[in-house]
Design an enzyme around this catalytic site. Sequence first.
Site, PDB file in Angstrom:
ATOM      1  N   THR A 138      -1.381  -2.341  -5.901  1.00 49.92           N
ATOM      2  CA  THR A 138      -0.867  -1.559  -4.774  1.00 49.92           C
ATOM      3  C   THR A 138      -0.732  -2.430  -3.534  1.00 49.92           C
ATOM      4  OG1 THR A 138      -1.944   0.411  -5.646  1.00 49.92           O
ATOM      5  CG2 THR A 138      -1.314   0.460  -3.322  1.00 49.92           C
ATOM      6  N   ASN A 144      -4.880   6.654  -8.208  1.00 50.71           N
ATOM      7  CA  ASN A 144      -4.722   7.071  -6.825  1.00 50.71           C
ATOM      8  C   ASN A 144      -4.948   8.578  -6.709  1.00 50.71           C
ATOM      9  OD1 ASN A 144      -4.315   5.190  -4.894  1.00 50.71           O
ATOM     10  ND2 ASN A 144      -2.122   5.507  -4.707  1.00 50.71           N
ATOM     11  N   GLY A 166       0.844  -1.193   0.000  1.00 48.88           N
ATOM     12  CA  GLY A 166       0.000   0.000   0.000  1.00 48.88           C
ATOM     13  C   GLY A 166       0.875   1.236   0.000  1.00 48.88           C
ATOM     14  N   CYS A 167       0.268   2.389   0.270  1.00 50.95           N
ATOM     15  CA  CYS A 167       1.020   3.641   0.283  1.00 50.95           C
ATOM     16  C   CYS A 167       1.701   3.792   1.628  1.00 50.95           C
ATOM     17  CB  CYS A 167       0.101   4.820  -0.003  1.00 50.95           C
ATOM     18  SG  CYS A 167      -0.617   4.724  -1.625  1.00 50.95           S
ATOM     19  N   VAL A 168       2.850   3.160   1.795  1.00 53.78           N
ATOM     20  CA  VAL A 168       3.503   3.137   3.101  1.00 53.78           C
ATOM     21  C   VAL A 168       4.640   4.158   3.170  1.00 53.78           C
ATOM     22  CG1 VAL A 168       2.938   0.805   3.808  1.00 53.78           C
ATOM     23  CG2 VAL A 168       4.849   1.176   2.279  1.00 53.78           C
TER      24      VAL A 168
END
Lengths: 105, 381
Positions: free
Chosen positions: B266, B191, A103-105
């Site tokens: 993702t 996104n 994910g967007c880490v």
Amino acid sequence: MATVEFQGKTFEVDEDGFLQKFEDWSPEWVEYVKEQEGIKEMTDEHQKVIDFLQDYYRKNGIAPMVRILSKVTGYKLKHIYELFPSGPGKGACKMAGLPKPTGCV
Amino acid sequence: MAFVSSGYNPDKPMEGRISDIGPRHYTDFLPPVIQKNYGKWLYHEIIEPGVLMHKAESGDEVYTVRVGSARLVSVGLIREICDIADKHCGGHVRWTTRNNVEFMVDSKDKVGPLKDDLMSRKFAGGSYKFPIGGTGASVPNIVHTQGWVHCHTPATDASGPVKVIMDELFKEFQSMELPAPMRLAVACCLNMCGACHCSDIAVVGIHRKPPLIDHEVLENICEIPLAVAACPTAAIRPSKTEFEGKEVKTVAIKEERCMFCGNCYTMCAALPLADAEGDGCAIMVGGKVSNRISNPKFSKVVVAYVPNEPPRWPSLVKTIRQIVDAYKKGANKYERVGDWAERIGWERFFDVTGLEFSKHLIDDFRDPAYYTWRQTTNFKW
């Protein structure tokens, strides 16, 4: 893909040092990783976090949310950071042999 | 270069560790004239494109020269900005929320030399290093993302398209001849990091093919329930398959339900979907964040797909030029692109811009899609 040899065991790891396969995990892995993760001595509290993460992963196929980890182990997030300076994701999950957080880490 | 220690001791990582100190307080960096008149500004004027004047109660004036920036810049260029700030502005400079750079001076006679200095600086290839503009009813910098420079989920590049769009709209950056400010944004995947969903014109990278499934490693590197839950259309389900004579846990994707958002990639690196021919850009228009006259709006998709054509993206640039020209010609003063399109009606918008309306533009995502259809007989032929 890099391989690591430590105390007679071979581990396949990615560029961030996460185990490629959960089944490859063994107690030696913890010994190997603790150095990079800034942990001097493994305590029962460390073990409790690792055991819970592995149980949860086997049962549910995912790593627990931070709140669940806190609630079940009884350790506040602050304490988890004291145990694992890199945090529950990069520190504890890596040691427990769980897949790398995404994910967007 | 050989290793040079900063003093950090890897054997004692927590020793002497400083944390949670936050950013420096902004007042440490205010130019003296701003510090003195903080909270006491009377009015401001845009003297010319890219140059503002603020008048304080005390009678002090501060002149601001706004210049464009590529956002992605080297330390060399930042040093050059610092040199200019040292030379003209007492060492002070600021960045705007659209990644423009502003130089401030405290008297009018300092503006001329600063402007001449800025406009005289060019890269070896001929581009302006510090073009002045971006104020008033103009096209300021484009808010954009990582693209192929640094991200792993993009469907298009960011820096590349932004450069070619700004090349095309450079006149609009340097002048204030539009009906209202026009904000552009580029995001390289859905996104939508940044401002695409609320910009006058937005470019968004899209895929057109479902992910490939790497059965060999999926089970090992992914948390399968997360990949399943990542799908907005529930196209993904857990499954088992044979791989090299072994039963492995994996996922199955219903391709007719997949709309190629890339969310599952993702969450799970074993589901890559980038594709040279499939990927491209969608163009959206009509968003805004301000409350001026009309409420904030989301931007809406008006071009479902333009191909990626590096390095200059000619079709993309041509389409954006079409929209800008039609807006410039048709909109009333103070009307943002969204205000204009809603006033004339979207059917007329497609008319005057010459864009093609396709089935892809009709919302089909869940219940709210219904509200985007027309439930009235009010329309123009």
